[in-house]
Design a protein around this motif. Structure first.
Motif, short mmCIF file in Angstrom:
data_model
loop_
_atom_site.label_atom_id
_atom_site.label_comp_id
_atom_site.label_asym_id
_atom_site.label_seq_id
_atom_site.Cartn_x
_atom_site.Cartn_y
_atom_site.Cartn_z
N LYS A 271 11.55 4.29 -4.06
CA LYS A 271 10.45 3.45 -4.51
C LYS A 271 9.74 2.80 -3.34
O LYS A 271 8.50 2.75 -3.28
N ALA A 272 10.49 2.29 -2.37
CA ALA A 272 9.89 1.67 -1.19
C ALA A 272 9.09 2.70 -0.39
O ALA A 272 8.01 2.39 0.13
N SER A 279 0.16 2.38 -0.17
CA SER A 279 -0.60 1.34 0.54
C SER A 279 -1.30 1.90 1.76
O SER A 279 -2.42 1.49 2.10
N HIS A 280 -0.72 2.86 2.43
CA HIS A 280 -1.35 3.47 3.59
C HIS A 280 -2.60 4.23 3.20
O HIS A 280 -3.66 4.10 3.82
N ARG A 284 -6.66 3.44 4.14
CA ARG A 284 -7.54 4.43 4.75
C ARG A 284 -8.76 4.69 3.88
O ARG A 284 -9.84 4.99 4.36
N TRP A 285 -8.62 4.62 2.57
CA TRP A 285 -9.76 4.84 1.67
C TRP A 285 -10.82 3.77 1.83
O TRP A 285 -12.02 4.02 1.78
N ASN A 286 -10.41 2.51 2.03
CA ASN A 286 -11.34 1.41 2.18
C ASN A 286 -11.86 1.23 3.60
O ASN A 286 -12.70 0.38 3.86
N ASP A 287 -11.36 1.98 4.54
CA ASP A 287 -11.77 1.84 5.92
C ASP A 287 -13.00 2.71 6.18
O ASP A 287 -12.92 3.94 6.18
N THR A 288 -14.22 2.07 6.36
CA THR A 288 -15.45 2.82 6.60
C THR A 288 -15.56 3.30 8.03
O THR A 288 -16.45 4.07 8.36
#
Length: 371
Positions: A271-272, A279-280, A284-288
């Protein structure tokens, strides 16, 4: 002066002395005790109603080669096979038969209540922890205390097994019977006592272990099953179960906890790991600012903006034909629809053809069509 019986005082003294001498010469009470009115009294009671040491044999060979040993075996055989019970006292022949076996064992091993033999063996040491139990109330037997000694802590199964195994090892194969020191009978006597402590023989029923097995140089098995009622369990078996079940349950519980902890830790780790990966990817998805093969998105838009393709005739872009020539395709300044005329492939490069092509194909329509 003569007495009333016609004897003088001197003759009376002589007769008294003779009786005392006969009493000294005659054997002390020779008998094995039975219940009152027992049909075995003729076999067991010779001259006394009490068990005496003079009828006790200790070596296996003595039970077949001596008179006292043969008499002891015959008496015990009769008592253990008997179903007789005295209604007034409650005593049974089986009770007295087992008592006589206990009497013989303690006399031969511990010298109590009478020392009947002088046999040196290491089994005396192995069986020493049992003496307090086996000697309990032995000098005053009755229907009320025949088996009180069974409940003493000294009469423990592990100590009994230790003692019987030792006497079983005394079995010899000597050619001379007089030198035979086997005492397997003593082990069988003790096993018979243990069985009756675990599975008490009811009144009116013969002892379930036949005397021929007791007077045999084959060791009796340990008492684990009630021979009269095999479906029931005795106190010895219950005690073993009571001791073993909690231990077994504790071991099973520990194993179950260990397995649960193993799978729980494994699940937590998985799970961890999934959460870290999720989260990684989210970060990366939100990093323009993430760079790609074409740079950032702003650069990508600038690369393909209309201004990139604007040439002398408005917006457009160039394509390469199969013959390696460049062609500009696009829209005019008044945003009219532009179509590409068919391209005539030629292997010969001619300036006149280029002029014709420019006049008819660059903007997709002739001047007449535009009008």
């Amino acid at each position: 002066m003569r007495g009333s019986w016609g004897f003088s005082p001197r003759s009376t003294f002589i007769w008294a002395g003779a009786l005392i001498l006969l009493g000294q010469l005659a054997p002390v009470g020779v008998a094995l005790r039975t219940s009152p009115g027992s049909p075995c009294a003729d076999v067991c009671n010779k001259q006394s109603t009490n068990t005496t040491g003079s009828e006790i044999a200790c070596l296996d060979v003595e039970f077949s080669s001596t008179g006292k040993g043969s008499h002891f075996q015959q008496c015990i055989d009769c008592q253990l096979r008997s179903t007789y019970k005295d209604s007034s006292s409650g005593e049974t022949d089986v009770d007295w038969g087992l008592y006589n076996l206990r009497y013989a064992f303690t006399s031969c091993v511990y010298g109590f209540p009478e020392k009947v033999a002088n046999i040196s063996t290491q089994c005396t040491v192995s069986c020493q922890p049992l003496d307090q139990a086996l000697e309990f109330d032995e000098t005053n037997p009755s229907a009320n205390n025949f088996y009180t000694w069974c409940g003493t802590s000294a009469f423990a199964d592990n100590l009994i097994t230790q003692c019987t195994n030792c006497y079983n090892l005394t079995l010899t194969q000597g050619q001379d019977p007089k030198s035979d020191q086997s005492q397997v009978y003593m082990a069988n006597f003790l096993e018979s006592l243990r069985y009756n402590c675990h599975f008490r023989t009811p009144s009116g029923i013969a002892f379930p272990i036949t005397p021929t097995r007791i007077f045999s140089e084959s060791l009796l098995p340990s008492s684990t099953v009630d021979l009269i009622n095999p479906t029931s369990t005795g106190s010895g078996v219950n005690l073993a179960v009571v001791i073993a079940l909690p231990i077994l349950g504790f071991v099973i519980l520990l194993c179950a906890l260990a397995i649960c902890c193993f799978f729980f830790i494994r699940w937590r780790r998985r799970k961890a790991r999934r959460e870290r990966q999720s989260s990684h990817l989210h970060a990366r998805w939100n990093d323009t600012g993430i760079s790609t093969g074409y740079g950032n998105w702003g650069e990508h838009q600038a690369m393909y903006s209309p201004n990139m393709y604007q040439q002398g005739y408005g917006q457009g872009f160039s394509v390469i034909d199969n013959d390696g020539r460049y062609h500009d395709v696009g829209y005019s300044k008044n945003l009219a629809e532009v179509t590409e005329s068919p391209v005539v492939s030629s292997t010969t490069h001619s300036p006149e053809r280029e002029k014709i092509h420019e006049a008819t194909g660059y903007f997709g329509q002739s001047s007449k069509q535009k009008q």
